[in-house]
Design a protein around this motif. Sequence first.
Motif: not given
Length: 307
Positions: A167-180
Motif C-alpha cells: 500500500f505504500v511506496p518503496m521509500e516508506l518501506r525502507r524507512l520502516a526497516l530503519l525504524v525496525a
Amino acid sequence: MIQLETTAARVRAFELSTRQFLGLTLASVAALWLIVVTGAAVRLTDSGLGCRHWPGCEKGHPLPAKDYHAFIEFGNRVIGGVTIVVVLLTALAAWRTPSLSRGARRLALGVFLGTLAQAPLGYLAVKTDLRWPVVATHLLLSMAVLAGAVVLALEAYATLRGRAEPFVPMELRRLALLVAGAALALLVTGTLATAGGPHSGGGAEHVDRLWRLQPLIYVHAGSVAVFGIGLVFVLGYLAARRERAQWLFGFGGAVAGLLVVQMVVGEIQYRTHLPWPLVLAHVGLAGAVWALLVAFVTVLWRPPRVD
C-alpha cells in the motif's frame, strides 16, 4: 511388516491445512513471548542462580527444593522446555502443510533452531555465574526468534487469505526497516542498561556488571527518541493517506500506543528506583512492542489481503 508400511504411508499422507498451521504459529508466538517474560522474572528476582545444576535444579536433586528462587528458575526452565516442544511441532508441521512456501518452511526451521540454542545458552549462563554478555545474548536471541515466529505467522495468514500489493511506496518501506533497526538498537541498549543496573540476575554479590547505570540509561533514552521519531514519521504518512488502508494506520497507531505505555512504565520505574515488578512489566511490554512492530513492518512489505 505390512502394518509398518501402512503406518508409514499414513504418516507420509498426513497433511495440515493452512488454518491449522496458523494456529500453531500463533501458539509459538505466545510461548516465545512468555519465555521472555519468565526469563526476565528470573533475572529481576535474583533467581538466576536458584538452580546451580542443569537441566535439573541441583546435583542429585532434579526438582527444586522449597526455595523461592529455585522455584522461579526451575519454572522458567519448564516453560522453556514447553516452548521448545511447541516450536518443534510448528517446524515439523510446516513440512506437512502443502500450501506453505519453501521460504516459510525454512523460517520455521530457523525459529526452532534459535529456540533450541537457548538451552545451551541457559546452561552457559549458570556455569559462568550469570556474566552479563551471556545473559544479554540469551535475551536478545529470545527477541530474535520471537520476531521470526511473528513473520512466520503472517506468512501463514497471507497464505490463507491471499496476498495484496504493497500500500505504500518503496521509500516508506525502507524507512520502516530503519525504524525496525532502531527498535533493535532499543532492545540492545535496554539489555545493556539492565546489565549495568541492580537487576543483573543473581544478587549484587554474585554478578559482574556492565559499566555504570546512569550513562547506559541516557544511551537507552536516546535510542527511544530515534525510534519514536521514525515511527511518528511513518504514521504521519499513513495518516495522510489512510483512505487507502485505514486498518494499516490503525495497526501503526496500536504500535505507537503500546510504545507510549511502555515509556510511561519506564519513566515510573526509573523514578521509583527500579522495583522489579515494574521492570518486569517494562520488559513484557518491550517484547510486545517488538513483536507488533515486526508484524507492522512485515505487513508494509508483504501485506495480506484484507476484505
